[in-house]
Scaffold this motif. Structure first.
Motif, PDB file in Angstrom:
ATOM      1  N   GLU A 133       0.651 -18.751   1.122  1.00 13.99           N
ATOM      2  CA  GLU A 133       1.952 -18.151   0.888  1.00 13.99           C
ATOM      3  C   GLU A 133       2.310 -18.251  -0.581  1.00 13.99           C
ATOM      4  N   ARG A 135       5.630 -17.172  -2.866  1.00 16.15           N
ATOM      5  CA  ARG A 135       6.975 -16.623  -3.050  1.00 16.15           C
ATOM      6  C   ARG A 135       7.425 -15.728  -1.890  1.00 16.15           C
ATOM      7  N   GLY A 136       7.193 -16.200  -0.672  1.00 22.80           N
ATOM      8  CA  GLY A 136       7.635 -15.447   0.498  1.00 22.80           C
ATOM      9  C   GLY A 136       6.640 -14.429   1.014  1.00 22.80           C
ATOM     10  N   LEU A 137       5.575 -14.209   0.260  1.00 24.12           N
ATOM     11  CA  LEU A 137       4.492 -13.322   0.697  1.00 24.12           C
ATOM     12  C   LEU A 137       3.448 -14.188   1.388  1.00 24.12           C
ATOM     13  N   VAL A 146       0.000 -10.127   7.621  1.00 27.04           N
ATOM     14  CA  VAL A 146       0.669 -10.258   6.334  1.00 27.04           C
ATOM     15  C   VAL A 146       2.164 -10.037   6.548  1.00 27.04           C
ATOM     16  N   SER A 147       2.972 -10.860   5.890  1.00 24.99           N
ATOM     17  CA  SER A 147       4.414 -10.690   6.014  1.00 24.99           C
ATOM     18  C   SER A 147       5.073 -10.968   4.670  1.00 24.99           C
ATOM     19  N   VAL A 148       6.236 -10.377   4.490  1.00 25.15           N
ATOM     20  CA  VAL A 148       7.053 -10.598   3.291  1.00 25.15           C
ATOM     21  C   VAL A 148       8.432 -11.030   3.756  1.00 25.15           C
ATOM     22  N   GLY A 149       8.819 -12.256   3.442  1.00 30.23           N
ATOM     23  CA  GLY A 149      10.107 -12.763   3.895  1.00 30.23           C
ATOM     24  C   GLY A 149      10.257 -12.732   5.393  1.00 30.23           C
ATOM     25  N   VAL A 153       3.970  -6.729   7.645  1.00 37.63           N
ATOM     26  CA  VAL A 153       3.523  -5.614   6.811  1.00 37.63           C
ATOM     27  C   VAL A 153       2.168  -5.145   7.334  1.00 37.63           C
ATOM     28  N   ARG A 203       1.418  -2.213  -3.370  1.00 44.88           N
ATOM     29  CA  ARG A 203       2.683  -2.596  -4.004  1.00 44.88           C
ATOM     30  C   ARG A 203       3.874  -1.988  -3.259  1.00 44.88           C
ATOM     31  N   ILE A 206       4.338  -4.221   0.034  1.00 46.56           N
ATOM     32  CA  ILE A 206       4.783  -5.610  -0.078  1.00 46.56           C
ATOM     33  C   ILE A 206       5.983  -5.755  -1.005  1.00 46.56           C
ATOM     34  N   TYR A 210       5.276  -8.870  -7.150  1.00 49.32           N
ATOM     35  CA  TYR A 210       4.175  -9.756  -6.761  1.00 49.32           C
ATOM     36  C   TYR A 210       2.922  -9.508  -7.606  1.00 49.32           C
TER      37      TYR A 210
END
Length: 230
Positions: A133, A135-137, A146-149, A153, A203, A206, A210
């Motif tokens: 992980e 920064r939240g990614l 895969v996830s963001v916050g 995704v 980009r 996500i 990043y």
């Protein structure tokens, strides 16, 4: 995780290769310093397992070279775990003082080696063998999620390969050539254009902030946010 195993003993090298591969790690096994130098220069890796007594020289010479002149895409902090039958305190201190991150004396139990590799990966990349992980990614390797916050995704296979490679090497700039060769092997005819398309899509999915472009060189994901991630 891509591991470069430098070990001339056939039985030990094969045993280590199999044990690491069974844990889902990508292992490149070489038996000489010359082959190791070529592999580092052309293919790179995430972690080095280094024997010291090799047919064409002392592994400490390669370690010193790595710390003086990092290979392309490495900031000088490439994790190195020495595997050696040299078991005196002076030997261990010499290896650590010259830049090794850990030192394991032969003969060793494979379970201990695997534990040390995982620990070194956690310290170096925040990777525990399954998740990473930044920064939240978040990326979960076994499920390829895969996830963001916390938001899932959906990525294509190529986008996932690009993201995983960048996240496994946070704070290390990866050249376009390395990204193309290792994540887009079937697109070499128009690899640069293909990379640009995949990177733009990645980009967009996500979010900005990043992946940072290092103009004229390649891309990097920074552990700490900074400007220029575009």
């Amino acid at each position: 995780m891509k591991i470069l195993l430098i070990e001339d003993d056939l039985d030990l090298g094969n045993g280590v290769r199999i044990a690491l591969s069974e844990q889902g790690m990508d292992v490149v096994w070489v038996r000489t310093l010359d082959d190791a130098a070529r592999s580092l220069a052309h293919d790179g890796c995430d972690l080095v397992l280094l024997d010291l007594g090799l047919p064409d020289g002392d592994g400490l010479a390669l370690l010193a070279q790595l710390r003086r002149n990092p290979v392309q895409g490495d900031s000088g902090g490439l994790p190195v775990l020495i595997l050696s039958a040299r078991d005196t305190l002076d030997d261990r201190l010499s290896g650590l003082d010259r830049g090794a991150d850990d030192y394991l004396v032969k003969p060793f139990v494979l379970a201990e080696l695997l534990s040390r590799v995982r620990a070194l990966a956690r310290r170096s990349y925040g990777f525990d063998g399954e998740s990473i992980e930044v920064r939240g990614l978040a990326l979960h390797a076994p499920t390829r999620r895969v996830s963001v916050g916390g938001r899932a995704v959906e990525l294509t296979a190529s986008e996932y390969a690009l993201l995983k490679m960048l996240m496994m090497r946070t704070d290390r700039v990866l050249t376009r050539r390395v990204l193309e060769e290792q994540t887009l092997p079937g697109s070499q005819t128009n690899a640069s254009n293909t990379l640009d398309v995949h990177m733009a899509n990645l980009r967009r999915k996500i979010g900005e902030g990043y992946i940072r472009t290092v103009r004229g060189i390649g891309y990097v994901i920074d552990q700490q946010a900074r400007g220029g991630a575009a």
